[in-house]
Design an enzyme around this catalytic site. Structure first.
Site, PDB file in Angstrom:
ATOM      1  N   CYS A  12      32.506   6.233  66.106  1.00 54.49           N
ATOM      2  CA  CYS A  12      33.213   7.631  66.285  1.00 54.49           C
ATOM      3  C   CYS A  12      34.079   7.776  65.067  1.00 54.49           C
ATOM      4  O   CYS A  12      34.244   6.899  64.252  1.00 54.49           O
ATOM      5  CB  CYS A  12      34.065   7.553  67.537  1.00 54.49           C
ATOM      6  SG  CYS A  12      32.855   7.558  69.215  1.00 54.49           S
ATOM      7  N   GLY A  44      30.198  11.261  64.214  1.00 53.03           N
ATOM      8  CA  GLY A  44      29.942  11.944  65.536  1.00 53.03           C
ATOM      9  C   GLY A  44      29.447  13.372  65.630  1.00 53.03           C
ATOM     10  O   GLY A  44      30.459  14.116  64.994  1.00 53.03           O
ATOM     11  N   ASN A 122      38.148   4.236  68.271  1.00 51.70           N
ATOM     12  CA  ASN A 122      36.945   4.269  67.846  1.00 51.70           C
ATOM     13  C   ASN A 122      36.338   2.818  67.974  1.00 51.70           C
ATOM     14  O   ASN A 122      37.046   1.796  67.379  1.00 51.70           O
ATOM     15  CB  ASN A 122      36.986   4.512  66.516  1.00 51.70           C
ATOM     16  CG  ASN A 122      35.527   3.987  65.491  1.00 51.70           C
ATOM     17  OD1 ASN A 122      35.656   3.777  64.292  1.00 51.70           O
ATOM     18  ND2 ASN A 122      34.571   4.094  66.030  1.00 51.70           N
ATOM     19  N   GLY A 123      35.332   2.303  68.680  1.00 52.59           N
ATOM     20  CA  GLY A 123      34.827   1.069  68.761  1.00 52.59           C
ATOM     21  C   GLY A 123      34.228   0.942  70.118  1.00 52.59           C
ATOM     22  O   GLY A 123      34.009   2.012  70.880  1.00 52.59           O
ATOM     23  N   TYR A 286      25.313   1.949  55.704  1.00 51.42           N
ATOM     24  CA  TYR A 286      24.720   3.349  56.244  1.00 51.42           C
ATOM     25  C   TYR A 286      25.715   4.123  56.602  1.00 51.42           C
ATOM     26  O   TYR A 286      25.667   5.481  56.155  1.00 51.42           O
ATOM     27  CB  TYR A 286      23.699   3.108  57.332  1.00 51.42           C
ATOM     28  CG  TYR A 286      23.275   4.470  57.899  1.00 51.42           C
ATOM     29  CD1 TYR A 286      22.524   5.281  57.308  1.00 51.42           C
ATOM     30  CD2 TYR A 286      23.709   4.706  59.268  1.00 51.42           C
ATOM     31  CE1 TYR A 286      22.049   6.389  57.891  1.00 51.42           C
ATOM     32  CE2 TYR A 286      23.284   5.662  59.827  1.00 51.42           C
ATOM     33  CZ  TYR A 286      22.448   6.773  59.237  1.00 51.42           C
ATOM     34  OH  TYR A 286      21.797   7.770  59.665  1.00 51.42           O
TER      35      TYR A 286
END
Length: 422
Positions: A12, A44, A122-123, A286
């Site tokens: 995210c 996201g 985020n995680g 990526y």
């Protein structure tokens, strides 16, 4: 591959902004937040949310959340109602835990014993199931399946080391970090400050930027007296578009306080003795935008080095090197440079189709692949091609690509995934 079997989870984007100097501010905080989210859109595409505050002793929180892309979730009228904020945090979501619904959209806002907080995360917590049970044993109900709500409720619980009438947010954050080792980058907004937090392993990225006058954006002599605001983001790629300069990375385990007065490191929570940092390699190969900076190095440069290393570890006898655009392109260029083979584009990407692996179900991912690429037949017909990829996660993308290139005339096709050499 392990990625293929388990999927990728915790990608995210979080972003925050605090106006510097006197309040009410002249800095358009809501606009800064929305532009920051646009720059993190690759992290996201399911939902986005912004919460702003006037930063008063009894702060007024204003929030707006919506499904879909940032441009869809935040029409002009939505930003208009957020315009009085002096600070704020926001989030763009790819669901990992919890279904794709508005109720799971962040940031989450809750009332605590010492006032209201907003949290963006985020995680993905490695021990979320045990933590959910622990929170519920305290009599706290959870309305979503999101790890982020769980973190918010854990922060709302009074830690043993906090005195009854004195809020100690460092103690609360440390208590959270003792409960769960990884993985998270957090933004916590309370009254007139934002706390920026990374887990002790540094698994998720987080960095700080300084908003400066446009005339000073490319000047090396801009000092902190020129600061118009402070921003914190999952990636530094979001700074350029809002007129901010990269300041520094939040360290693994660090708790940083960001206020209108500046940036202050409050504490660094160590890892267990002997444990090494564990930054997510997938960010490098990526997920991150190539112009972002992690650990003092640009992502593009790292990807190019990975391609060179792949050419050393997995040389091949072909006519040309190509890529699955776009994130694997730097790696393919590095592979071509190291191997001495020509680099040629064989695929044409439709830039108006989002990333397929972050589509929420398999059918949508497969449909996305079908309309994502065209073939540049004249560039490779009758030739042997090594195709450099970086994201063979579920296999839904690479299989149709192989079929496309075979049918278009490639005599031989070899696939090399740069993440295997990283």
């Amino acid at each position: 591959m392990e990625f293929e079997e388990s999927g990728i989870g915790e990608e995210c984007g979080v972003f925050g902004c605090v106006a510097a100097g006197e309040w009410p501010t002249q800095l358009e905080v809501a606009q800064v937040l929305s532009l920051g989210l646009v720059a993190l859109q690759h992290r996201g595409q399911e939902s986005a949310g912004i919460v702003t505050s006037n930063g008063a002793c009894l702060p007024i929180y204003t929030s707006h959340k919506g499904m879909g892309l940032v441009s869809t979730a935040f029409p002009p009228e939505a930003l208009l109602k957020l315009r009085y904020g002096n600070l704020g945090i926001c989030h763009t979501r790819y669901s990992t835990t919890g279904i794709s619904e508005l109720q799971n959209c962040q940031p989450f806002v809750v009332d605590t014993l010492h006032g209201r907080i907003a949290v963006a995360h985020n995680g993905e917590l490695v021990n979320s199931r045990a933590l959910r049970k622990k929170v519920m044993r305290h009599g706290v109900g959870l309305s979503t399946g999101s790890d982020s709500e769980l973190i918010t409720q854990l922060l709302a619980l009074t830690p043993p080391m906090e005195e009854l009438d004195t809020p100690d947010w460092v103690a609360r954050i440390k208590n959270l970090m003792s409960e769960t080792p990884t993985s998270y980058s957090l933004l916590i907004m309370y009254k007139d400050v934002i706390y920026a937090v990374r887990d002790p392993y540094g698994n998720r990225p987080l960095c700080i930027g300084r908003v400066v006058p446009i005339s000073r954006l490319h000047s090396s002599g801009a000092g902190e007296e020129d600061t118009e605001g402070w921003v914190v983001s999952s990636e530094s790629c979001s700074f350029q578009s809002i007129g901010a300069k990269y300041y520094r990375e939040v360290l693994p385990g660090e708790i940083v306080q960001i206020s209108r007065h500046g940036v202050k490191s409050l504490s660094v929570v160590p890892r267990p003795e002997g444990d090494l940092p564990a930054f997510c390699i997938f960010e490098y190969v990526y997920f991150a935008r190539p112009d972002s900076i992690f650990e003092g190095q640009m992502v593009y440069t790292v990807r190019q080095r990975c391609g060179r290393q792949l050419a050393i570890e997995a040389p091949t006898d072909v006519d040309l090197v190509s890529t699955v655009p776009e994130s694997a392109t730097p790696a393919a260029l590095g592979y071509a440079q190291q191997s001495g083979l020509p680099y040629t584009e064989v695929l044409c990407k439709n830039r108006y189709v989002g990333r397929t692996f972050i589509q929420p179900n398999t059918r949508l991912r497969q449909l996305g692949v079908a309309k994502k690429f065209g073939v540049l037949t004249d560039n490779f017909a009758g030739k042997r091609v090594v195709l450099i990829d970086d994201s063979i996660v579920r296999g839904n993308t690479i299989s149709p690509i192989i079929k496309l290139l075979r049918e278009a005339g490639a005599t031989e096709l070899q696939i090399s995934d740069v993440s295997c050499s990283s």
